[in-house]
Design a protein around this motif. Structure first.
Motif, PDB file in Angstrom:
ATOM      1  N   LEU A 104      68.404  67.437  77.255  1.00 57.03           N
ATOM      2  CA  LEU A 104      67.954  66.627  75.702  1.00 57.03           C
ATOM      3  C   LEU A 104      69.742  65.840  75.641  1.00 57.03           C
ATOM      4  N   GLU A 105      70.508  65.889  75.533  1.00 58.44           N
ATOM      5  CA  GLU A 105      72.097  65.611  75.470  1.00 58.44           C
ATOM      6  C   GLU A 105      71.568  63.977  76.110  1.00 58.44           C
ATOM      7  N   LYS A 106      71.664  64.546  77.147  1.00 55.63           N
ATOM      8  CA  LYS A 106      72.087  62.903  77.897  1.00 55.63           C
ATOM      9  C   LYS A 106      70.212  61.923  77.591  1.00 55.63           C
ATOM     10  N   ARG A 107      68.901  62.729  77.305  1.00 52.71           N
ATOM     11  CA  ARG A 107      68.116  61.344  76.985  1.00 52.71           C
ATOM     12  C   ARG A 107      68.574  60.948  75.843  1.00 52.71           C
ATOM     13  N   GLN A 108      69.436  61.572  74.646  1.00 51.99           N
ATOM     14  CA  GLN A 108      69.615  61.263  73.417  1.00 51.99           C
ATOM     15  C   GLN A 108      70.611  60.145  73.530  1.00 51.99           C
ATOM     16  N   ALA A 109      71.155  60.817  74.875  1.00 52.02           N
ATOM     17  CA  ALA A 109      72.590  59.423  74.727  1.00 52.02           C
ATOM     18  C   ALA A 109      71.715  57.752  75.714  1.00 52.02           C
ATOM     19  N   GLN A 110      70.545  57.930  76.305  1.00 47.60           N
ATOM     20  CA  GLN A 110      69.588  56.912  76.502  1.00 47.60           C
ATOM     21  C   GLN A 110      69.288  56.241  75.902  1.00 47.60           C
ATOM     22  N   LEU A 111      68.272  56.705  74.538  1.00 45.02           N
ATOM     23  CA  LEU A 111      67.728  56.284  73.396  1.00 45.02           C
ATOM     24  C   LEU A 111      69.264  55.819  72.499  1.00 45.02           C
ATOM     25  N   GLN A 112      70.628  56.650  72.392  1.00 41.48           N
ATOM     26  CA  GLN A 112      71.213  55.222  71.442  1.00 41.48           C
ATOM     27  C   GLN A 112      71.974  54.436  72.197  1.00 41.48           C
ATOM     28  N   ARG A 113      71.878  54.244  73.858  1.00 39.83           N
ATOM     29  CA  ARG A 113      72.054  52.871  74.684  1.00 39.83           C
ATOM     30  C   ARG A 113      70.999  52.131  73.917  1.00 39.83           C
ATOM     31  N   MET A 114      69.596  52.097  74.528  1.00 40.71           N
ATOM     32  CA  MET A 114      68.889  51.194  74.678  1.00 40.71           C
ATOM     33  C   MET A 114      69.340  50.852  72.740  1.00 40.71           C
ATOM     34  N   ILE A 115      69.014  51.422  72.178  1.00 41.99           N
ATOM     35  CA  ILE A 115      69.064  50.870  70.505  1.00 41.99           C
ATOM     36  C   ILE A 115      70.667  49.887  70.225  1.00 41.99           C
ATOM     37  N   ASP A 116      71.845  50.208  70.841  1.00 42.10           N
ATOM     38  CA  ASP A 116      72.474  49.674  71.394  1.00 42.10           C
ATOM     39  C   ASP A 116      72.569  48.510  71.995  1.00 42.10           C
ATOM     40  N   ILE A 117      71.981  48.169  72.651  1.00 39.68           N
ATOM     41  CA  ILE A 117      70.939  46.715  73.651  1.00 39.68           C
ATOM     42  C   ILE A 117      70.078  46.130  73.177  1.00 39.68           C
ATOM     43  N   ARG A 118      69.446  46.839  71.940  1.00 37.88           N
ATOM     44  CA  ARG A 118      68.892  45.751  71.070  1.00 37.88           C
ATOM     45  C   ARG A 118      67.292  45.759  72.300  1.00 37.88           C
ATOM     46  N   VAL A 119      66.924  47.138  72.865  1.00 41.83           N
ATOM     47  CA  VAL A 119      65.762  46.565  73.820  1.00 41.83           C
ATOM     48  C   VAL A 119      64.904  45.985  73.394  1.00 41.83           C
ATOM     49  N   ASP A 120      63.779  45.698  73.844  1.00 40.39           N
ATOM     50  CA  ASP A 120      62.275  44.741  72.796  1.00 40.39           C
ATOM     51  C   ASP A 120      62.929  44.493  71.093  1.00 40.39           C
ATOM     52  N   PRO A 121      63.608  43.881  70.791  1.00 38.14           N
ATOM     53  CA  PRO A 121      63.462  43.607  69.022  1.00 38.14           C
ATOM     54  C   PRO A 121      61.874  43.294  68.464  1.00 38.14           C
ATOM     55  N   ILE A 122      61.098  42.538  68.757  1.00 34.75           N
ATOM     56  CA  ILE A 122      59.958  42.262  68.679  1.00 34.75           C
ATOM     57  C   ILE A 122      59.029  43.256  67.820  1.00 34.75           C
ATOM     58  N   ASP A 123      58.737  43.789  69.329  1.00 30.26           N
ATOM     59  CA  ASP A 123      57.908  44.964  68.664  1.00 30.26           C
ATOM     60  C   ASP A 123      57.633  46.448  69.340  1.00 30.26           C
TER      61      ASP A 123
ATOM     62  N   LEU B 159      61.153  49.527  70.135  1.00 26.45           N
ATOM     63  CA  LEU B 159      61.906  50.062  70.083  1.00 26.45           C
ATOM     64  C   LEU B 159      62.832  49.938  68.657  1.00 26.45           C
ATOM     65  N   ALA B 160      64.121  48.208  69.306  1.00 29.59           N
ATOM     66  CA  ALA B 160      64.826  48.181  68.417  1.00 29.59           C
ATOM     67  C   ALA B 160      63.965  47.327  66.655  1.00 29.59           C
ATOM     68  N   SER B 161      63.161  47.084  67.013  1.00 31.50           N
ATOM     69  CA  SER B 161      62.198  46.931  65.671  1.00 31.50           C
ATOM     70  C   SER B 161      62.537  48.060  64.785  1.00 31.50           C
ATOM     71  N   LYS B 162      62.133  48.906  65.454  1.00 29.24           N
ATOM     72  CA  LYS B 162      62.111  49.818  63.956  1.00 29.24           C
ATOM     73  C   LYS B 162      63.365  50.852  63.916  1.00 29.24           C
ATOM     74  N   TRP B 163      64.687  50.280  64.540  1.00 36.07           N
ATOM     75  CA  TRP B 163      65.707  50.674  64.065  1.00 36.07           C
ATOM     76  C   TRP B 163      66.489  50.005  62.557  1.00 36.07           C
ATOM     77  N   ASP B 164      67.440  50.375  62.091  1.00 36.56           N
ATOM     78  CA  ASP B 164      67.664  49.438  61.457  1.00 36.56           C
ATOM     79  C   ASP B 164      69.684  49.554  61.777  1.00 36.56           C
ATOM     80  N   TYR B 165      69.440  48.739  61.753  1.00 42.88           N
ATOM     81  CA  TYR B 165      70.860  48.354  62.381  1.00 42.88           C
ATOM     82  C   TYR B 165      71.551  48.163  61.518  1.00 42.88           C
ATOM     83  N   GLU B 166      71.852  47.755  60.445  1.00 41.34           N
ATOM     84  CA  GLU B 166      72.767  47.862  59.079  1.00 41.34           C
ATOM     85  C   GLU B 166      72.715  49.178  57.908  1.00 41.34           C
TER      86      GLU B 166
END
Length: 178
Positions: free
Chosen positions: A144-163, A165-172
């Protein structure tokens, strides 16, 4: 070019026609004392009860003295025949009625049984392969820890920002959007 002379020949049956005649004689021997009453499915002397072929080539039962007597009586007035006589005449020519041919015969039970057997066999084969054939799942999927780290990395590199994973994250506000 040489001229060909037409030589009249004797009218002899072809080899094919002789074979067909021999085949029909063999078929005649197989049907016994039955009457040939039609063409049948493909011209062969066979009896088949089928809705698509309502008139078989031969009668169902062989000719007996009782049936011959009934057929002689059949040529006369039908009102003099009893219901049992009419049924006996019908059963001498046909094995089943249309309603008997179309009636369910319980075959669905064996088909359902074999389908369920195949499904359960497939299930047990899958379980066996899962246990003994496939390698264990990698740590990146099961931990579970590695999966959460992978999710955080995908958010950090803004994967798929239009529609994606990154479009559902509030970066502010650093949280998921509502």
């Amino acid at each position: 070019m040489a001229l060909l002379r037409v030589i009249p020949r004797k009218a002899t049956p072809s080899i094919f026609m002789q074979q067909v005649a021999r085949l029909h004689n063999v078929e005649r021997d197989k049907i016994g004392n039955r009457d040939v009453v039609g063409w049948g499915i493909n011209g062969m002397y066979s009896y088949v009860d089928h809705v698509a072929f309502p008139m078989p080539a031969i009668r169902f039962k062989e000719t007996t003295p009782e049936i011959t007597a009934l057929r002689d009586r059949e040529k006369g007035d039908w009102k003099k025949l009893s219901v049992e006589d009419k049924k006996a005449l019908y059963r001498a020519s046909f094995c089943q009625t249309y309603s008997e041919m179309r009636a369910p015969d319980g075959r669905w039970k064996s088909i359902t049984g074999w389908v369920l057997f195949a499904i359960s066999a497939s299930f047990w084969i899958y379980i066996w392969e899962k246990l003994f054939v496939y390698p264990p799942m990698p740590d990146t999927i099961t931990n579970l820890e590695k999966r959460q780290a992978q999710l955080q990395r995908m958010i950090d590199i803004r994967v798929d920002p239009i529609d994606g994973l990154a479009s559902k994250w509030d970066y502010e506000n650093n949280r998921w959007k509502k």
